[in-house]
Design an enzyme around this catalytic site. Structure first.
Site, PDB file in Angstrom:
ATOM      1  N   HIS A  34       0.858  -1.194   0.000  1.00  0.00           N
ATOM      2  CA  HIS A  34       0.000   0.000   0.000  1.00  0.00           C
ATOM      3  C   HIS A  34       0.891   1.241   0.000  1.00  0.00           C
ATOM      4  CE1 HIS A  34      -3.171   2.812   1.151  1.00  0.00           C
ATOM      5  NE2 HIS A  34      -4.002   1.882   0.738  1.00  0.00           N
TER       6      HIS A  34
ATOM      7  N   ASP B  16      -7.968  -5.309  -0.130  1.00  0.00           N
ATOM      8  CA  ASP B  16      -8.427  -6.120  -1.276  1.00  0.00           C
ATOM      9  C   ASP B  16      -8.123  -7.598  -1.137  1.00  0.00           C
ATOM     10  OD1 ASP B  16      -7.460  -3.287  -3.036  1.00  0.00           O
ATOM     11  OD2 ASP B  16      -9.509  -4.037  -2.892  1.00  0.00           O
TER      12      ASP B  16
HETATM   13  C1  SDX Z   1      -6.137   0.183  -2.930  1.00  0.00           C
HETATM   14  O1  SDX Z   1      -4.413   4.674  -1.988  1.00  0.00           O
HETATM   15  C2  SDX Z   1      -5.361   4.037  -1.390  1.00  0.00           C
HETATM   16  O2  SDX Z   1      -5.791   4.374  -0.307  1.00  0.00           O
HETATM   17  C3  SDX Z   1      -5.899   2.874  -2.167  1.00  0.00           C
HETATM   18  C4  SDX Z   1      -6.915   1.996  -1.436  1.00  0.00           C
HETATM   19  C5  SDX Z   1      -8.197   2.738  -1.153  1.00  0.00           C
HETATM   20  O3  SDX Z   1      -8.901   2.339  -0.221  1.00  0.00           O
HETATM   21  O4  SDX Z   1      -8.511   3.651  -1.954  1.00  0.00           O
HETATM   22  O5  SDX Z   1      -6.379   1.553  -0.204  1.00  0.00           O
HETATM   23  C6  SDX Z   1      -7.290   0.779  -2.254  1.00  0.00           C
HETATM   24  O6  SDX Z   1      -5.882   0.549  -4.038  1.00  0.00           O
HETATM   25  C7  SDX Z   1      -5.251  -0.782  -2.179  1.00  0.00           C
HETATM   26  C8  SDX Z   1      -4.016  -1.225  -3.025  1.00  0.00           C
HETATM   27  C9  SDX Z   1      -4.515  -2.328  -3.964  1.00  0.00           C
HETATM   28  N1  SDX Z   1      -3.441  -2.697  -4.926  1.00  0.00           N
HETATM   29  C10 SDX Z   1      -2.859  -3.896  -4.875  1.00  0.00           C
HETATM   30  O7  SDX Z   1      -3.026  -4.723  -3.972  1.00  0.00           O
HETATM   31  C11 SDX Z   1      -1.940  -4.168  -6.067  1.00  0.00           C
HETATM   32  C12 SDX Z   1      -0.632  -4.760  -5.563  1.00  0.00           C
HETATM   33  N2  SDX Z   1       0.065  -3.695  -4.799  1.00  0.00           N
HETATM   34  C13 SDX Z   1       1.082  -2.948  -5.520  1.00  0.00           C
HETATM   35  O8  SDX Z   1       0.679  -2.573  -6.826  1.00  0.00           O
HETATM   36  C14 SDX Z   1       1.640  -1.812  -4.661  1.00  0.00           C
HETATM   37  O9  SDX Z   1       1.811  -2.315  -3.403  1.00  0.00           O
HETATM   38  C15 SDX Z   1       0.894  -0.502  -4.544  1.00  0.00           C
HETATM   39  C16 SDX Z   1       0.729   0.148  -5.856  1.00  0.00           C
HETATM   40  C17 SDX Z   1      -0.438  -0.711  -3.891  1.00  0.00           C
HETATM   41  C18 SDX Z   1       1.721   0.400  -3.643  1.00  0.00           C
HETATM   42  O10 SDX Z   1       2.935   0.497  -4.201  1.00  0.00           O
HETATM   43  P1  SDX Z   1       4.054   1.499  -3.573  1.00  0.00           P
HETATM   44  O11 SDX Z   1       3.824   1.771  -2.140  1.00  0.00           O
HETATM   45  O12 SDX Z   1       4.169   2.667  -4.487  1.00  0.00           O
HETATM   46  O13 SDX Z   1       5.313   0.653  -3.546  1.00  0.00           O
HETATM   47  P2  SDX Z   1       6.247   0.453  -4.786  1.00  0.00           P
HETATM   48  O14 SDX Z   1       5.409   0.163  -6.002  1.00  0.00           O
HETATM   49  O15 SDX Z   1       7.208   1.588  -4.837  1.00  0.00           O
HETATM   50  O16 SDX Z   1       6.980  -0.889  -4.359  1.00  0.00           O
HETATM   51  C19 SDX Z   1       8.015  -0.868  -3.375  1.00  0.00           C
HETATM   52  C20 SDX Z   1       8.679  -2.219  -3.538  1.00  0.00           C
HETATM   53  C21 SDX Z   1       9.063  -2.526  -4.988  1.00  0.00           C
HETATM   54  O17 SDX Z   1      10.115  -3.455  -4.926  1.00  0.00           O
HETATM   55  P3  SDX Z   1      11.622  -2.920  -5.284  1.00  0.00           P
HETATM   56  O18 SDX Z   1      11.514  -2.219  -6.635  1.00  0.00           O
HETATM   57  O19 SDX Z   1      11.991  -1.963  -4.162  1.00  0.00           O
HETATM   58  O20 SDX Z   1      12.482  -4.153  -5.303  1.00  0.00           O
HETATM   59  O21 SDX Z   1       7.744  -3.245  -3.152  1.00  0.00           O
HETATM   60  C22 SDX Z   1       7.461  -4.057  -4.288  1.00  0.00           C
HETATM   61  C23 SDX Z   1       7.845  -3.252  -5.521  1.00  0.00           C
HETATM   62  O22 SDX Z   1       8.174  -4.126  -6.594  1.00  0.00           O
HETATM   63  N3  SDX Z   1       6.017  -4.308  -4.246  1.00  0.00           N
HETATM   64  C24 SDX Z   1       5.481  -5.510  -4.398  1.00  0.00           C
HETATM   65  C25 SDX Z   1       4.104  -5.325  -4.224  1.00  0.00           C
HETATM   66  N4  SDX Z   1       3.850  -4.046  -3.976  1.00  0.00           N
HETATM   67  C26 SDX Z   1       5.042  -3.402  -3.996  1.00  0.00           C
HETATM   68  N5  SDX Z   1       6.057  -6.703  -4.667  1.00  0.00           N
HETATM   69  C27 SDX Z   1       5.185  -7.754  -4.755  1.00  0.00           C
HETATM   70  N6  SDX Z   1       3.832  -7.669  -4.592  1.00  0.00           N
HETATM   71  C28 SDX Z   1       3.278  -6.474  -4.318  1.00  0.00           C
HETATM   72  N7  SDX Z   1       1.975  -6.402  -4.160  1.00  0.00           N
END
Ligand code: SDX
Length: 396
Positions: free
Chosen positions: A273, A331
């Site tokens: 998140h 989710d």
């Molecule tokens: C919602 O904003 C809100 O409030 C949204 C929400 C709401 O109520 O409105 O809460 C609803 O959208 C919840 C989020 C739902 N999305 C998912 O579950 C999709 C999977 N999650 C990822 O796409 C991700 O975690 C995000 C987009 C939600 C958040 O990403 P961030 O905080 O920007 O983190 P990042 O993308 O910069 O990742 C940091 C690291 C990276 O690794 P490195 O490049 O440092 O090696 O963490 C990894 C990412 O690759 N990473 C994940 C991951 N999420 C981040 N690796 C594996 N699985 C994941 N889910």
């Protein structure tokens, strides 16, 4: 840093506004709606109480609760013409494509009587949207199933009315099971608002031009559809079903290897998140709801639930996930609960949009209600070509 602008790659992760509606402490895993903890609202109130709180800032007393429920129930039907609009879609259109269209179409019915700058008009638009979203989502579902629409029955609760419009048919009425209705209502509460997430920021920016509130909410529906945002619940359940099809818990290690592989784009959907770097409090409540619903249905040994808990255990212990503070978000478990209730995966995000509509409206009204507000105009840091002259064609 150019001396003039600072550039934040997170774009909207800088403070885009000040608000009194929802507070999140991502490190503590805390979520408050108008100061009330989500844990108390989800267990002591219903969704319409939560709508009242988000819209007007206080929980309703008994009389206000009765009046609000009655007012919402008087607006649950949609114009009969909407059925002809639906017919323009293919039967297999994604429900979020249909819902984006239907909510936008509502502006065609109310644009001439809704001045977003008039607080009375804004309030009626809010009531109409909260009341009609369940009817629209159920119509999108019935249209895809090829079944006749079921009209709202207003003596039922908000969640019970929705479930009856979803599952009743002319041959058989639907007797809502109280545990499932309570679970549906709790899913609505947990998804109602979440401060300045992508879709809420979209609604604020869209509404800041003074457009029709129904059109601004349609923009929020479109943004929520994305798999990184509201589409994650559908993606999370599809992920669990894929793992189950490819060997289940025994093969979970292979899946985790893919997620960790730098060259793979596989993510653990329903985890991580932008704000919560601790457990999403909604995920905890959703997991409890899972237990209740699966227990009530005699599905305690649901393989997907066991798989979900095994994945969560790995994510909470494995260095890769711990280092990245990847915890289950709202989710992750919501899909299992909705699937147990009988809701098809393709409708999960539409239900998220149904619930989030009140949050979008509350945030839009807060912005428009501020006499200082102006049309939004995010700036950029230009890093393209310096000024240059157009060369003649033969020199290009
Ligand atoms: C919602 O904003 C809100 O409030 C949204 C929400 C709401 O109520 O409105 O809460 C609803 O959208 C919840 C989020 C739902 N999305 C998912 O579950 C999709 C999977 N999650 C990822 O796409 C991700 O975690 C995000 C987009 C939600 C958040 O990403 P961030 O905080 O920007 O983190 P990042 O993308 O910069 O990742 C940091 C690291 C990276 O690794 P490195 O490049 O440092 O090696 O963490 C990894 C990412 O690759 N990473 C994940 C991951 N999420 C981040 N690796 C594996 N699985 C994941 N889910």
């Amino acid at each position: 840093q150019t001396g003039k602008f600072t550039y934040d790659p997170g774009f909207l992760s800088t403070a885009s506004c000040q608000s009194t509606i929802t507070y999140i402490d991502g490190d503590k895993g805390e979520l408050l709606y108008r100061g009330y903890p989500i844990e108390q609202l989800a267990t002591q109130c219903d969704f319409l109480d939560t709508c009242y709180l988000l819209l007007y800032g206080e929980l309703p007393n008994e009389q206000k609760q009765k009046d609000f429920h009655k007012l919402v129930s008087e607006h649950t039907m949609v114009h009969e013409q909407m059925q002809f609009f639906l017919r323009g879609f293919r039967r297999d259109a994604h429900p979020m494509a249909v819902l984006t269209g239907l909510v936008g179409a509502l502006s065609a019915f109310y644009h001439d009587s809704t001045d977003i700058n008039n607080p009375t008009h804004r309030n009626i638009a809010a009531i109409r949207l909260i009341a009609k979203m369940p009817t629209l989502v159920a119509m999108a579902y019935k249209y895809g199933e090829g079944q006749p629409y079921v009209y709202p029955r207003n003596k039922l609760s908000y969640a019970g009315n929705f479930m009856r419009m979803m599952f009743a048919t002319p041959c058989e009425d639907y007797e809502p099971n109280e545990v499932l209705v309570r679970a549906m209502d709790r899913i609505f509460i947990l998804h109602a608002d979440h401060e300045q997430n992508a879709s809420t920021s979209t609604v604020r920016l869209c509404g800041s031009s003074g457009t029709n509130p129904f059109a601004a909410i349609a923009a929020g529906v479109a943004c929520l559809w994305g798999p990184a945002h509201g589409g994650a619940n559908e993606a999370a359940l599809n992920m669990l079903e894929d793992i189950q099809r490819n060997g289940g818990i025994e093969k979970i290690g292979e899946f985790i290897k893919q997620v960790k592989d730098k060259n793979s784009s596989v993510k653990l959907m329903g985890f991580g998140h932008r704000v919560y770097k601790n457990y999403d409090p909604r995920a905890k409540l959703m997991r409890e709801t899972c237990y209740e619903v699966l227990g009530a249905l005699g599905l305690e040994n649901d393989p997907l639930f066991k798989l979900a808990m095994a994945l969560e255990k790995i994510a909470l212990e494995d260095e890769y996930f711990v280092a990245r503070k990847l915890y289950p978000n709202v989710d992750f478990y919501s899909g299992i609960v909705q699937r147990a209730i009988g809701i098809p995966v393709s409708l999960f995000t539409a239900i998220f949009a149904l619930a989030r509509t009140v949050g979008w409206i509350a945030q839009l009204n807060e912005m428009i209600g501020d006499p200082e507000y102006k049309i939004g105009r995010p700036r950029q840091l230009f890093v393209g070509s310096e000024r240059r002259d157009v060369p003649p064609l033969h020199q290009r």
